[in-house]
Scaffold this motif. Structure first.
Motif, PDB file in Angstrom:
ATOM      1  N   GLY A  57       0.827  -1.210   0.000  1.00 14.64           N
ATOM      2  CA  GLY A  57       0.000   0.000   0.000  1.00 14.64           C
ATOM      3  C   GLY A  57       0.855   1.251   0.000  1.00 14.64           C
ATOM      4  O   GLY A  57       0.656   2.165   0.795  1.00 14.64           O
ATOM      5  N   ASP A  81       1.193  -1.810  -4.346  1.00 12.10           N
ATOM      6  CA  ASP A  81      -0.125  -1.285  -3.987  1.00 12.10           C
ATOM      7  C   ASP A  81      -1.145  -2.113  -4.752  1.00 12.10           C
ATOM      8  O   ASP A  81      -0.814  -2.688  -5.781  1.00 12.10           O
ATOM      9  CB  ASP A  81      -0.231   0.195  -4.401  1.00 12.10           C
ATOM     10  CG  ASP A  81      -1.290   0.941  -3.609  1.00 12.10           C
ATOM     11  OD1 ASP A  81      -0.931   1.748  -2.750  1.00 12.10           O
ATOM     12  OD2 ASP A  81      -2.495   0.693  -3.841  1.00 12.10           O
ATOM     13  N   CYS A 124       2.043   1.342   5.724  1.00 14.83           N
ATOM     14  CA  CYS A 124       1.702   2.607   6.399  1.00 14.83           C
ATOM     15  C   CYS A 124       0.288   3.050   6.053  1.00 14.83           C
ATOM     16  O   CYS A 124      -0.057   3.159   4.877  1.00 14.83           O
ATOM     17  CB  CYS A 124       2.699   3.693   5.997  1.00 14.83           C
ATOM     18  SG  CYS A 124       4.299   3.423   6.749  1.00 14.83           S
TER      19      CYS A 124
HETATM   20  C1  LIG Z   1      -4.045   5.858   3.120  1.00 14.78           C
HETATM   21  S1  LIG Z   1      -3.192   5.280   1.724  1.00 14.78           S
HETATM   22  C2  LIG Z   1      -1.547   5.251   2.372  1.00 14.78           C
HETATM   23  C3  LIG Z   1      -0.494   5.351   1.323  1.00 14.78           C
HETATM   24  C4  LIG Z   1       0.943   5.360   1.843  1.00 14.78           C
HETATM   25  N1  LIG Z   1       1.291   4.135   2.516  1.00 14.78           N
HETATM   26  C5  LIG Z   1       1.138   6.525   2.772  1.00 14.78           C
HETATM   27  O1  LIG Z   1       1.281   6.314   4.006  1.00 14.78           O
HETATM   28  O2  LIG Z   1       1.155   7.670   2.272  1.00 14.78           O
HETATM   29  C6  LIG Z   1      -3.623   3.570   1.653  1.00 14.78           C
HETATM   30  C7  LIG Z   1      -2.995   2.836   0.480  1.00 14.78           C
HETATM   31  O3  LIG Z   1      -3.204   1.431   0.654  1.00 14.78           O
HETATM   32  C8  LIG Z   1      -3.621   0.878  -0.571  1.00 14.78           C
HETATM   33  N2  LIG Z   1      -4.415  -0.340  -0.252  1.00 14.78           N
HETATM   34  C9  LIG Z   1      -5.637  -0.431   0.305  1.00 14.78           C
HETATM   35  N3  LIG Z   1      -6.003  -1.712   0.463  1.00 14.78           N
HETATM   36  C10 LIG Z   1      -4.968  -2.466  -0.006  1.00 14.78           C
HETATM   37  C11 LIG Z   1      -4.738  -3.867  -0.103  1.00 14.78           C
HETATM   38  N4  LIG Z   1      -5.639  -4.774   0.281  1.00 14.78           N
HETATM   39  N5  LIG Z   1      -3.546  -4.281  -0.594  1.00 14.78           N
HETATM   40  C12 LIG Z   1      -2.615  -3.389  -1.015  1.00 14.78           C
HETATM   41  N6  LIG Z   1      -2.787  -2.053  -0.963  1.00 14.78           N
HETATM   42  C13 LIG Z   1      -3.947  -1.592  -0.450  1.00 14.78           C
HETATM   43  C14 LIG Z   1      -4.415   1.975  -1.268  1.00 14.78           C
HETATM   44  O4  LIG Z   1      -4.507   1.796  -2.655  1.00 14.78           O
HETATM   45  C15 LIG Z   1      -3.610   3.215  -0.866  1.00 14.78           C
HETATM   46  O5  LIG Z   1      -2.595   3.502  -1.788  1.00 14.78           O
END
Ligand SMILES: C[S@@+](CC[C@H](N)C(=O)[O-])C[C@H]1O[C@@H](n2cnc3c(N)ncnc32)[C@H](O)[C@@H]1O
Length: 271
Positions: A57, A81, A124
């Motif tokens: 993510g 992601d 995160c």
């Molecule tokens: C709130 S954002 C945080 C992005 C980054 N980690 C940050 O802290 O700036 C959540 C991220 O998690 C990804 N995400 C949500 N569910 C996920 C999953 N099941 N597997 C992988 N990524 C996921 C979303 O696409 C998004 O980019």
């Protein structure tokens, strides 16, 4: 009652473009904390030479964009992601920096690597978007080497309290909204991690923001209500704008407190 399908559908809608996340991150740049959140988190990871890292993510890749000077060139990093749009943005942000990074679409509930491949897994602000957190934690533990560490940030239940109270007055913040997230907060994260990890440590990061103009705040709020899920938001928006303008005229600022938490944990052997 939480519904796994709506948690995942909301995450897919929310991250179908990088703009929602970008608008929310922008608000924190008005904060009083002199250290940005990505800088703070990076300092806690304590990357070592030759480590293999998997970030789940990764969003727009800001963790690496803000810290690229401190990434050991001997590391090997996979940024992932489940959203193609987010990963494309991360790649766009980082491709010119010559970092030891590759990019891969991965859903954290099913990590396409063999056992014990990584020294560090990072997730995160993302575990609360996963309907089946336990499934993801089993996967994370599986791909970590025996001495591997898991780094995960989240938010407090008191995060942006002032904004939630304000939105509640317009019927915009309710139990229903909370049900779009799995339970993994500052207050509950340790119990969620405990079955799979050991030596769990926790630190808090606070950023007070005094917003003095309407635009960044309204963009932040709008990012919380994707059009497809909240078609009526546009009808309430003028009322919100009026109310915020009144607060700014009266108090010269709208105060918001960000409360983030970071868990560091080691893989529990035999988990
Ligand atoms: C709130 S954002 C945080 C992005 C980054 N980690 C940050 O802290 O700036 C959540 C991220 O998690 C990804 N995400 C949500 N569910 C996920 C999953 N099941 N597997 C992988 N990524 C996921 C979303 O696409 C998004 O980019």
């Amino acid at each position: 009652m939480k519904n796994d399908r709506s948690i995942k559908e909301y995450a897919k809608l929310q991250y179908n473009s990088h703009e929602n996340l970008t608008n929310r991150m922008n608000l924190w740049s008005y904060g009083s904390n002199p250290e940005s959140l990505p800088k703070w988190i990076f300092s806690k990871i304590q990357l070592q030479e030759n480590e293999r890292i998997l970030e789940l993510g990764c969003g727009t890749g800001h963790l690496w964009l803000e810290n690229y000077r401190n990434v050991p060139s001997t590391c090997s990093i996979v940024l992932s992601d489940f959203s193609q749009k987010m990963l494309t943005k991360a790649e766009e942000n980082l491709s010119s920096l010559n970092l030891p990074i590759s990019f891969k679409i991965i859903d954290a509930e099913k990590i396409p690597y063999g056992n014990q491949k990584f020294d560090v897994v990072i997730g995160c602000h993302m575990l609360y978007h996963i309907p089946n957190i336990e499934k993801a934690l089993i996967e994370i533990s599986r791909v970590l080497k025996p001495s591997g560490r898991f780094i995960s940030s989240t938010i407090s239940q008191h995060h942006i309290r002032e904004l939630k109270d304000f939105l509640s007055e317009f019927g915009l913040y309710s139990e229903e909204k909370l049900n779009l997230f799995s339970e993994f907060r500052n207050e509950t994260g340790r119990d969620v991690l405990k079955p799979y990890f050991t030596e769990i440590s926790f630190e808090e990061y606070i950023n007070h923001v005094n917003i003095t103009t309407l635009a960044p705040l309204i963009k932040y709020i709008e990012s919380m209500y994707p059009k497809k899920k909240y078609p009526n938001f546009q009808e309430v928006k003028p009322q919100l704008e009026n109310a915020i303008t009144n607060i700014l005229e009266k108090n010269y600022k709208f105060e918001i407190t960000g409360i983030v938490g970071l868990f560091k944990a080691k893989k529990l052997i035999n988990s």
